[in-house]
Design an enzyme around this catalytic site. Sequence first.
Site, PDB file in Angstrom:
ATOM      1  N   CYS A  64       0.850  -1.192   0.000  1.00  0.00           N
ATOM      2  CA  CYS A  64       0.000   0.000   0.000  1.00  0.00           C
ATOM      3  C   CYS A  64       0.885   1.241   0.000  1.00  0.00           C
ATOM      4  CB  CYS A  64      -0.922  -0.018   1.214  1.00  0.00           C
ATOM      5  SG  CYS A  64      -1.874   1.493   1.455  1.00  0.00           S
ATOM      6  N   CYS A  81      -0.027   3.665   2.808  1.00  0.00           N
ATOM      7  CA  CYS A  81       0.455   3.201   4.113  1.00  0.00           C
ATOM      8  C   CYS A  81       1.936   3.520   4.278  1.00  0.00           C
ATOM      9  CB  CYS A  81       0.221   1.705   4.259  1.00  0.00           C
ATOM     10  SG  CYS A  81      -1.507   1.184   4.099  1.00  0.00           S
TER      11      CYS A  81
END
Length: 266
Positions: free
Chosen positions: A127, A130
């Site tokens: 991600c 993230c």
Amino acid sequence: MADVMARSGVITSCGRRFTVCSHRGGGDGKPFVPGSLRFSSGSDFLGSSLAEKMSSAKSPPLKSSLQPVAAPSQQTQRTLGFVKAMKWWEKGIQPNMKEIESAEDLVESLTGAGDKLVIVDFFSPGCAGCRALHPKICQFAETNPDVLFLQINYEKHKSMCYSLNVHVLPFFRFYRGAQGRLCSFSCTNATIKKFKDAMAKHGTERCSLGPAKGLEESELLALGANKDLAFTYEGGSADKPETITEPSKELTPPAPKPSIAVTAWR
């Protein structure tokens, strides 16, 4: 010619002199044949044959100047392996940050936090949001040492995240004491204000009346019903009313009545 060579010596290119000893040719016209060569050692240069010196001289054993390299210690190997294996979500970790390993670990971490504010961070190695947000989360953890940050790797715990209804990343949930879950939301660097506002609202110290609640009852039941997880939950026994039983009393039988003798008068 033979007489001349027989009586003379020859100086070689290396400065040595040798004498030709031969059989003189007769008058029969046979060619001159040298018999033998005798070298003289009158010269100081290469006083004897180089081959003789090489064969007779004993060369000293060669000593290597290379020293053996000591093998790295186990601690060094572990350190090098740790540096090579470090992932982006492992960098900048603070003492109050912990990666969750199982559903049981999550439940115990929440219930054992007491009155502390607990932030559960759901992330994935692939991600991009993230990864970009991770350094700021580490900064929040550093400036708020009384807050517990729990990290859950979505790729390692997909089944657990599915039972907890987490379907978007990055995702955060705030828990505290007997109140249980306070809020949940998704945010990125662009919407980091959500995280700051939640920290300002729920970050103040408070005292809860009762033990830490942790996950919701429905979440615990979902985790217990998930066959992919080694987690069992029998249900909220605390919600069942307690049955109070009174101690049994021994019944004393009534005392027998005294018998009355009746005498018939005649």
